[in-house]
Scaffold this motif. Structure first.
Motif, short mmCIF file in Angstrom:
data_model
loop_
_atom_site.label_atom_id
_atom_site.label_comp_id
_atom_site.label_asym_id
_atom_site.label_seq_id
_atom_site.Cartn_x
_atom_site.Cartn_y
_atom_site.Cartn_z
N ASP A 103 0.84 -1.20 0.00
CA ASP A 103 0.00 0.00 0.00
C ASP A 103 0.87 1.25 0.00
O ASP A 103 1.86 1.33 0.72
CB ASP A 103 -0.92 0.02 1.23
CG ASP A 103 -2.04 -0.99 1.11
OD1 ASP A 103 -2.20 -1.55 0.00
OD2 ASP A 103 -2.73 -1.22 2.11
N GLY A 130 -5.73 1.59 -0.02
CA GLY A 130 -5.34 0.84 1.17
C GLY A 130 -6.50 0.01 1.66
O GLY A 130 -7.59 0.05 1.09
N CYS A 131 -6.25 -0.73 2.72
CA CYS A 131 -7.31 -1.53 3.31
C CYS A 131 -8.29 -0.61 4.04
O CYS A 131 -8.08 0.60 4.15
CB CYS A 131 -6.72 -2.56 4.26
SG CYS A 131 -5.85 -1.81 5.66
N ALA A 132 -9.34 -1.20 4.57
CA ALA A 132 -10.37 -0.42 5.26
C ALA A 132 -9.77 0.35 6.44
O ALA A 132 -10.10 1.51 6.67
CB ALA A 132 -11.49 -1.34 5.74
N ILE A 133 -8.87 -0.29 7.17
CA ILE A 133 -8.26 0.35 8.34
C ILE A 133 -7.42 1.55 7.91
O ILE A 133 -7.52 2.64 8.48
CB ILE A 133 -7.34 -0.67 9.08
CG1 ILE A 133 -8.13 -1.92 9.50
CG2 ILE A 133 -6.66 -0.02 10.27
CD1 ILE A 133 -9.21 -1.69 10.51
N HIS A 140 -10.04 -4.59 0.33
CA HIS A 140 -8.60 -4.84 0.31
C HIS A 140 -8.31 -6.28 0.77
O HIS A 140 -8.98 -6.79 1.68
CB HIS A 140 -7.94 -3.85 1.27
CG HIS A 140 -6.45 -3.78 1.15
ND1 HIS A 140 -5.63 -4.72 1.72
CD2 HIS A 140 -5.64 -2.89 0.52
CE1 HIS A 140 -4.37 -4.40 1.45
NE2 HIS A 140 -4.35 -3.30 0.74
N ASP A 197 -8.21 -6.98 4.42
CA ASP A 197 -9.52 -7.04 5.08
C ASP A 197 -10.20 -8.38 4.81
O ASP A 197 -10.87 -8.93 5.69
CB ASP A 197 -10.40 -5.87 4.61
CG ASP A 197 -9.84 -4.53 5.05
OD1 ASP A 197 -9.35 -4.44 6.19
OD2 ASP A 197 -9.87 -3.57 4.26
#
Lengths: 152, 402
Positions: free
Chosen positions: A49, A71-74, B336, B339
């Motif tokens: 990321d 990026g991921c959810a976090i 993602h 996730d």
């Protein structure tokens, strides 16, 4: 599933879907750091990321934060909530919020979030997932670098 | 007795769907037991001492070399012990960099080409990239189809091509590459063929001679054995010509003050320092197990591929179960891979997420990373059922309200 909802709080999932500050393109970006515009990029080698952040300032005050990245959810939610938190703050206030957030992440889930972290307190659960802390921190560390590098 | 019961891990984790065998396999109970017994009762240095215990340890160690050779259809002297497959590929690339004679078939010089498939793991890509850089050779890549299968080698291989590296089975796409055909074209042009067998070793009996592979490597921990142990296969005449690149105890015939040392013959000249002895001896039962297995994975592969029909799921690899192993990399649109993996983890499924040490391939597919479910010989259908069930729930969980 209880673990999961602890990690993916409603406020995080919402922020990930409707990310504040996200731009398709950072106009100027790396090319235009100046006395009123700071820039930095960050990278998470474990997942690939990348994020770029542009901070527009007026003297000490942060006028606008914009960022670009997948990026991921976090990671995405953290960037969005961070954008809301630091816009309108001074540079020193933003760096102090960064320290609060870092403390929350290093607290292994035991640290209480200071009130001024507001929605960013929802990331308290992330601290119990050591593999995901760097996701939550990517935006913040990149912001810190941008603020530190301003005017150079 | 079920195959699964031979793996103590599943006794300790009866409810876990372990779908990350392409990263590391679980270990056979016989492997764990063999290492425990050797370490507790028979531990001795190999190839150094004359007492009987040391002799027996040496014999056991060398027996495993023979077993690995037999598994690959090779001769014992063609197998070099290493610390990992990564260690083996580094050994190969570094040693190629030590070749001084421009007339040697192993010499890589300025303007020569090293041709890799885009599915090569970083442990193949990076040693050869460094070799190319040091030798001013060109690193080039074979084209691939939309589904990530290697193609176009006839056109890509030319007279400048010195090395063609194609992994037999991709850790991302789960597709077997036609290494035999590629080797024919490579040999026709005088190039050497290198093949990463890390994934293939767990899913087929690869015969290196039948495929025409000159150099290959795989690691023990992906075939039910210990970590810290890998192998380089090299065709005997080439291994004889290849200079060592790791120097020290155990690989030398005689060392002198005023002249260059005389090294042992292959494969021992490549094995400097104390080898992973207990790990190697412990691998013996795993190699026996691999030789005797009868396991058709077609049913699992077909079921796993049903993931392609779940809305928003995109498979990185061929959709046909032919020439394919049950290794499935995928992306869920809008979610993602980290996730996805976290969601699976919370529901008792271990899957990989990330670029899987194959960044070039991911870029070619247009995604920075993916998630991967990979099966092995001990996998059971309920694990795949649970995986597919959970996979259908990923988008509703993360994208609710959209």
């Amino acid at each position: 599933m209880e673990d999961l909802s602890n990690l993916y709080q409603e406020v995080i999932l919402e922020a990930a879907k409707d990310a504040h500050g996200r731009k398709e393109d950072l106009e100027g970006g790396a090319l235009a750091p100046s006395s009123h515009c700071a820039y930095a990029s960050g990278f998470n080698p474990s997942c690939g990321d990348e994020v770029e952040i542009k901070v527009e300032t007026d003297g000490e005050a942060i006028k606008e934060v914009s960022w670009k990245g997948e990026g991921c959810a976090i990671c995405t939610a953290s960037l969005s909530i961070m954008t809301d938190l630091v816009e309108g703050k001074s540079r020193q206030e933003a760096l102090s919020l960064y320290k609060d957030f870092l403390g929350l992440m290093n607290g292994r889930g035991a640290a209480e979030a200071p009130e001024r972290l507001k929605d960013a307190a929802a990331f308290k659960g992330v601290a119990k997932f050591p593999m995901r802390i760097k996701c939550a921190l990517l935006g913040w560390t990149t912001l810190k670098e941008a603020l530190g590098g301003e005017g150079k | 007795m079920s195959i699964r019961s031979l793996f103590p891990f599943f006794l300790a984790n009866p409810d876990l769907a372990y779908l990350d065998s392409a990263a590391t396999s679980q270990k056979l109970g016989a492997v764990i037991e063999k290492e425990r017994i050797f370490s507790s009762a028979f531990n001795a240095p190999i190839r150094r001492s004359t007492y009987s215990l040391a002799f027996e340890a040496t014999e056991e160690f060398e027996n495993v070399r023979g077993k690995i050779a037999a598994l690959l259809g090779a001769k014992a002297e063609e197998i070099v012990f290493s610390s990992s497959a990564t260690g083996a590929f580094n050994l190969l690339a570094n040693s190629l960099g030590y070749v001084e004679d421009p007339q040697s078939p192993l010499f890589i010089g300025e303007g020569d080409e090293i041709l890799l498939s885009r599915s090569e793991h970083n442990s193949v890509l990076l040693p050869f990239q460094e070799l190319a850089r040091r030798r001013r050779a060109d690193l080039k890549f074979l084209p691939m189809t939309e589904e990530g299968e290697v193609c176009g080698w006839e056109e890509a291989i030319g007279e400048k091509t010195k090395i063609v590296a194609v992994s037999r089975l991709s850790n991302v796409t789960g597709a077997f590459a036609p290494v035999g055909k590629i080797a024919k074209a490579a040999h026709g042009a005088g190039a050497l063929v290198v093949s990463d067998l890390c994934q293939a070793a767990a899913h087929e009996r690869t015969d290196v001679k039948a495929l025409g592979i000159d150099f290959a490597a795989f690691s023990a921990h992906k075939v039910f054995g210990p970590t810290g142990l890998g192998f380089l296969y090299g065709a005997k005449p080439l291994l004889d010509l290849l200079p060592p690149s790791l120097f020290g105890g155990g690989m030398v015939e005689s060392a002198w003050e005023g002249k260059r040392a005389v090294y042992k013959k292959a494969p021992w000249k490549f094995e400097a320092g104390t080898q992973p002895v207990s790990q190697a001896i412990a691998l013996g039962p795993a190699i026996d197990f691999l030789k005797n297995r009868e396991h058709d994975e077609g049913l699992f592969t077909r079921r796993l591929l049903e993931a392609a029909s779940i809305p928003g799921v995109k498979i990185l690899g061929p959709l046909s179960p032919e020439n394919r192993a049950p290794i499935l990399s995928f992306v869920v649109e809008g979610v993602h891979p980290h996730d996805v993996a976290q969601f699976m983890d919370a529901n008792g499924i271990a899957v990989r997420s990330g670029h899987q040490c194959a960044q070039i391939l991911h870029r070619a597919f247009g995604y920075p990373s993916s998630a991967r479910a990979s099966l092995s010989i001990y996998s059971e259908m309920w694990e795949v059922d649970r995986f597919l069930d959970l996979l259908s729930g990923v988008r509703p969980y993360f994208l609710k309200g959209e």
